[in-house]
Design an enzyme around this catalytic site. Structure first.
Site, short mmCIF file in Angstrom:
data_model
loop_
_atom_site.label_atom_id
_atom_site.label_comp_id
_atom_site.label_asym_id
_atom_site.label_seq_id
_atom_site.Cartn_x
_atom_site.Cartn_y
_atom_site.Cartn_z
N ASP A 135 2.41 0.64 7.55
CA ASP A 135 1.60 0.15 7.92
C ASP A 135 0.82 1.91 7.55
OD1 ASP A 135 -0.88 0.16 8.76
OD2 ASP A 135 -0.70 -1.78 7.71
N GLY A 136 -0.39 2.38 6.06
CA GLY A 136 -1.21 3.07 6.85
C GLY A 136 -2.28 4.09 7.77
N ASP A 144 -5.41 7.02 -0.20
CA ASP A 144 -5.12 6.81 -1.94
C ASP A 144 -4.57 4.87 -2.18
OD1 ASP A 144 -5.66 6.72 -4.64
OD2 ASP A 144 -3.90 7.87 -5.12
#
Length: 262
Positions: free
Chosen positions: A124-125, A143
Site C-alpha cells: 500500500d503506497g 501516479d
C-alpha cells in the site's frame, strides 16, 4: 470486443481487472473499461508515449536528477523504465498495490528485474510513506489513478504532509492529477498549503492530465530565458519536449513576462 485489438490477458486481482491490448505496434494496459493506463511502443519499450509521463520529468527544469526516488503506482512501468534507462544515478523504489500489475509490467511491458537501482514492492503506497521513519527521498511521484479517481488514502492533507516530511531539503512531490476531477482544486489547495505555496501545475497535452509539482524549497522565481536555455540542454540530453514544458508552465501558474514565480 471492448478494444479494437487483440486481448492478451484478463486477470482478476481483488477489485481490479487488467486488460492488455495491442495494435499498430503499440501495447497498452487498461484497468477493465478504464482509459489507457500505460502504452508502450514494442520496438522502443523505454520511450514515454503518454504525454503525462513525459511531463513528470519537467521537474528536471528546476532540480538535478533525484538520487533517491519513490514512485507510487506502477501501471505498465513506463516511468520506472525511463528512470532506469536514462537516470543512471537514481535509485528508484516503486510501490504498487496489486501483484498482478507488477506481473504484467514485467511479463508484457519489459519492466526489468530488481537490481541495485530498482526495487519494486507490492504494498500500500500510503502505508509505505507513513512507515518510512528516518528515510528521505529527493522525489516522490504519485501516479495512482483508477476509474474512481485517486484512492482516498493517497488524496488527503495528512498524506500530502507525510510526503513533505519524507522529502529532502530540496525535494519535490509530483502528483498526476486530472483537471476535470471535481476535487482537482481541492487537491491543489491542500498541496499548496502544505508546501507553503511552492506549487507548480504543468498541464499535459493529453486528456486533461496535470502534473502538480510541490517543492520543499523555493526555486528563486527563475527567468523564462534561463528556463528556455535549460530546456534546450535537457532536450538534447533526454529527448523530451522541455521547451513545450516551459511554455505550458505559463498557462496555470503565477508569472510575468520575465519570470515564473515559484
Amino acid at each position: 470486443m471492448l478494444f479494437r485489438s487483440k486481448r492478451f490477458s484478463k486477470a482478476n486481482d481483488d477489485d481490479i481487472v487488467i486488460d492488455v491490448s495491442e495494435e499498430g505496434g503499440i501495447r497498452k494496459l487498461h484497468f477493465g473499461q478504464d482509459d489507457t493506463q500505460s502504452a508502450m511502443k514494442i520496438n522502443a519499450p523505454n520511450e514515454l508515449l503518454l504525454a503525462y509521463s513525459r511531463c513528470v520529468f519537467g521537474s528536471l527544469l528546476f532540480l538535478d536528477p533525484p538520487r533517491d526516488m519513490l514512485l507510487i503506482g506502477l501501471g505498465g512501468g513506463s516511468i520506472a523504465k525511463w528512470v532506469h534507462e536514462y537516470l543512471p544515478e537514481t535509485k528508484l523504489t516503486c510501490v504498487e498495490l496489486h501483484q498482478q500489475v507488477v506481473n504484467v509490467a514485467r511479463s508484457m511491458f519489459y519492466l526489468p528485474p530488481d537490481d541495485e537501482r530498482l526495487t519494486v514492492l507490492t504494498a500500500d503506497g500510503a502505508a509505505h510513506v507513513y512507515g518510512m521513519e528516518d528515510e528521505s527521498v529527493d522525489m516522490i511521484m504519485m501516479d495512482a489513478y483508477s476509474s474512481t479517481g485517486i484512492a482516498a488514502p493517497l488524496a488527503n492533507a495528512d498524506f500530502f504532509q507525510a510526503c513533505k516530511n519524507k522529502l529532502t531539503d530540496n525535494g519535490v512531490l509530483a502528483v498526476n492529477l486530472w483537471s476535470i476531477d471535481r476535487k482537482f482544486d481541492q487537491y491543489c489547495a491542500q498541496i499548496s498549503e502544505i508546501f507553503d505555496g511552492r506549487l507548480l501545475c504543468l498541464p499535459a497535452r493529453q486528456k486533461g492530465n496535470v502534473i502538480a509539482f510541490a517543492f520543499t524549497r523555493g526555486q528563486n522565481s527563475p527567468q523564462w530565458e534561463r528556463l528556455a536555455d535549460k530546456a534546450k540542454k535537457l532536450e538534447a540530453q533526454y529527448g523530451l519536449e522541455f521547451g513545450e514544458f516551459v511554455s505550458d508552465l505559463a498557462k496555470m501558474n503565477p508569472h510575468n513576462d520575465r519570470r515564473l514565480f515559484i
